[in-house]
Scaffold this motif. Structure first.
Motif, mmCIF file in Angstrom:
data_model
loop_
_atom_site.group_PDB
_atom_site.id
_atom_site.type_symbol
_atom_site.label_atom_id
_atom_site.label_comp_id
_atom_site.label_asym_id
_atom_site.label_seq_id
_atom_site.Cartn_x
_atom_site.Cartn_y
_atom_site.Cartn_z
ATOM 1 N N GLU A 19 -3.181 4.809 -2.705
ATOM 2 C CA GLU A 19 -4.264 5.627 -2.158
ATOM 3 C C GLU A 19 -3.902 7.107 -2.272
ATOM 4 O O GLU A 19 -2.805 7.521 -1.891
ATOM 5 C CB GLU A 19 -4.507 5.275 -0.690
ATOM 6 N N GLU A 27 0.834 -1.191 0.000
ATOM 7 C CA GLU A 27 0.000 0.000 0.000
ATOM 8 C C GLU A 27 0.877 1.252 0.000
ATOM 9 O O GLU A 27 1.707 1.439 0.883
ATOM 10 C CB GLU A 27 -0.917 -0.006 1.221
ATOM 11 N N SER A 65 -0.917 -1.051 -4.354
ATOM 12 C CA SER A 65 -2.192 -0.371 -4.172
ATOM 13 C C SER A 65 -1.876 1.076 -3.780
ATOM 14 O O SER A 65 -1.155 1.315 -2.811
ATOM 15 C CB SER A 65 -3.017 -1.046 -3.079
#
Length: 348
Positions: A67, A32, A65
């Motif tokens: 964000e 992430e 991922s």
């Protein structure tokens, strides 16, 4: 014989231990990453951030991922590395650097012949760590968008900008890209043409400085005349263009900066590092295309509304500004100006 085989095995084992190991992730969970943008960013910056996020995830085959988060002060993120990736307008990065130093901007500078040398350090102090990045927002620092892409992203130029950051800063500039241009708006095209016919561009620039105006500030009246020449950003303001003439100068480039955290990249696999690097390049190209399309769309609308639009020859203006910047007798760093000039001049 056994001892020889054992030595070979030990050497192989030692060699294997020295190889960098890919990070072990439970249940194949993606890594992430956070991508920061300034709070209140334009839709263009937001779309570039979304493109960077999409590309990084796709190129890494979903082992990453990304964000997108918003930051109150984007320069603080650059300093403390609180994000893994970062996309922002260059002008916003500079203004946030000034806010971080608790210094009000703009500040008037008297850049006359007598004061010039002593005022330059004051300018550097006002803009602090963002001084080198502030220079990128000066008029005609880049000739056009191609100059931004070819010159601004030369490894030597990026290295110079990164070198200007404090040693303890945690992020690194990876890409500069074009985010639009500011153009001239005049209330009297005939008077303006007469004014700039009587004076060379260098004389016009000198008059601006003698009035105590920093060239980084948006232009207003030319010299002591009544000729109003404002720089306008068509992407954010189209309010008072009636009965005026728009001159397509593109003299001041709006840049978008893309930063990455080296520590984060070092912790990724080689494939993931390559994915992020490629995503940065793709999103930079996407920003340039979006900005060009947006301007063409707005210009078509203005033509339909009957706004007079004319194109000026920027060569003389570009040459005059570049001569001033490279002289070293100005608030712009002459070495940086010369470096950019050297990297793009062969393409003109």
């Amino acid at each position: 014989m056994k001892r020889a085989v054992l030595c070979v095995l030990m050497a192989l084992l030692c060699g294997c231990q020295s190889l960098p190991a890919n990070p072990i992730r439970p249940d194949d969970q993606p890594v992430e990453l956070t991508l920061a943008i300034p709070k209140g960013s334009s839709e263009l910056v937001r779309e570039v951030a979304r493109e960077l996020s999409r590309r990084a995830e796709d190129f890494a085959e979903n082992s990453l991922s990304v964000e997108i988060v918003e930051a109150d002060n984007i320069w603080q993120c650059i300093q403390d590395g609180s994000a893994d990736l970062l996309v922002c307008d260059n002008s916003r990065a500079v203004s946030d650097a000034v806010k971080l130093g608790k210094v009000e901007y703009p500040v008037e500078f008297v850049i006359s012949e007598e004061k010039r040398k002593e005022e330059i350090p004051v300018y550097q102090e006002v803009l602090g760590d963002g001084a080198m990045f502030a220079m990128l927002d000066y008029p005609y620092f880049f000739r056009d968008e191609d100059c931004v892409i070819t010159g601004g992203n030369h490894e030597d130029v990026l290295a110079a900008l990164n070198y200007s950051l404090p040693e303890n800063d945690s992020m690194e500039l990876k890409r500069l890209t074009y985010g639009g241009s500011l153009h001239w708006l005049t209330n009297d095209i005939a008077a303006l043409e007469e004014y700039i016919t009587d004076k060379t561009p260098l004389e016009v620039i000198q008059e601006q400085m003698d009035r105590g105006e920093s060239l980084r500030d948006i232009w207003g009246l030319l010299g002591d005349s009544d000729v109003l020449v404002r720089e306008v950003d068509l992407t954010v303001s189209r309010t008072d263009l009636s009965d005026k003439t728009l001159l397509l100068s593109g003299g001041r480039m709006k840049l978008i900066d893309i930063f990455a955290n080296p520590s984060t990249l070092a912790g990724l696999s080689e494939q993931e590092q390559a994915a992020v690097q490629e995503a940065i390049i793709y999103s930079g190209g996407y920003a340039c295309t979006l900005a060009q399309d947006q301007q063409e769309h707005i210009l078509r609308q203005l033509e339909e509304e009957g706004i007079q639009i004319t194109q000026i020859n920027i060569d003389d203006w570009y040459e005059a500004f570049q001569k001033l910047y490279r002289s070293g007798d100005h608030e712009v760093n002459g070495d940086l100006a010369q470096l950019v000039w050297d990297k793009v001049q062969r393409f003109h």
